[in-house]
Write a protein that holds these residues in place. Structure first.
Motif, short mmCIF file in Angstrom:
data_model
loop_
_atom_site.label_atom_id
_atom_site.label_comp_id
_atom_site.label_asym_id
_atom_site.label_seq_id
_atom_site.Cartn_x
_atom_site.Cartn_y
_atom_site.Cartn_z
N UNK A 40 -11.08 46.02 19.92
CA UNK A 40 -11.42 46.21 18.11
C UNK A 40 -12.98 47.14 18.29
N UNK A 41 -12.74 47.70 18.71
CA UNK A 41 -13.68 49.61 17.97
C UNK A 41 -12.53 49.50 17.13
N UNK A 42 -13.88 50.52 16.26
CA UNK A 42 -12.89 51.54 15.28
C UNK A 42 -12.34 52.20 15.85
N UNK A 43 -12.93 53.74 16.96
CA UNK A 43 -12.59 54.18 17.30
C UNK A 43 -11.16 54.35 18.63
N UNK A 44 -11.31 53.10 19.22
CA UNK A 44 -10.30 52.38 19.81
C UNK A 44 -8.40 52.22 18.71
N UNK A 45 -8.87 51.88 17.35
CA UNK A 45 -7.95 51.14 16.78
C UNK A 45 -7.12 52.81 15.93
N UNK A 46 -8.70 53.51 16.04
CA UNK A 46 -8.35 55.26 15.69
C UNK A 46 -7.40 56.20 16.95
N UNK A 47 -7.60 56.05 17.97
CA UNK A 47 -7.16 56.25 18.62
C UNK A 47 -5.30 55.57 18.88
N UNK A 60 -7.24 54.88 29.60
CA UNK A 60 -8.15 55.81 30.36
C UNK A 60 -9.79 56.85 29.92
N UNK A 61 -8.96 56.89 28.57
CA UNK A 61 -10.19 57.81 27.45
C UNK A 61 -10.93 56.69 27.27
N UNK A 62 -10.35 55.78 26.44
CA UNK A 62 -11.69 55.29 25.76
C UNK A 62 -12.01 53.77 25.88
N UNK A 63 -11.14 53.49 27.29
CA UNK A 63 -11.48 51.96 27.29
C UNK A 63 -12.50 51.82 28.84
#
Length: 136
Positions: free
Chosen positions: A23-30, A42-45
């Motif tokens: 639910x982080x902003x950068x994961x949602x934006x990606x 692989x890139x964010x989590x």
């Protein structure tokens, strides 16, 4: 049997970390910008929970060594013919009565040094993983 059940605690940590991070902003934006499931994973989590996983893996190895040594020392672990630190300490108990103190000191000392080294490796992996995540 010790290794078969050791993965469950790691799976709980990964699940908790992913549920918190998704639910982080950068994961949602990606995801909104077209990043697929594996890309986001692989890139964010993964970089955010990999330090915790590596630390837990090393600590599970340490726990397995302690459990096996304890069970072998008590006589309910591996057979006596299999040489382990626990069986060496168990057999050295009889040697202690004859004045051969080094028979119990050497395996015990090596066991303690190994466990301390494994703990230090786990702490190093955790610190280096956290440092790498901060730089992202």
């Amino acid at each position: 049997m010790i290794g078969v059940t050791g993965w469950m605690s790691i799976a709980k940590v990964v699940r908790t970390e992913v549920r918190q991070l998704r639910s982080s902003e950068y994961v949602l934006a990606s995801g909104c910008m077209g990043g697929g499931f594996l890309y986001v994973l692989w890139k964010h989590l993964a970089p955010n929970f990999m330090a915790s996983v590596m630390f837990m893996v090393v600590m599970n190895v340490r726990g397995a060594i302690v459990a096996e040594s304890t069970l072998s020392f008590m006589g309910i672990g591996l057979p006596v013919e299999v040489i382990t630190w626990g069986s060496m300490l168990s057999l050295a108990e009889k040697a202690l009565l004859t004045g051969s103190w080094w028979m119990i000191l050497i395996p015990g000392l090596f066991l303690i040094v190994t466990l301390v080294c494994i703990t230090d490796i786990g702490n190093y992996l955790r610190r280096s993983g956290n440092r790498r995540c901060r730089n992202l």
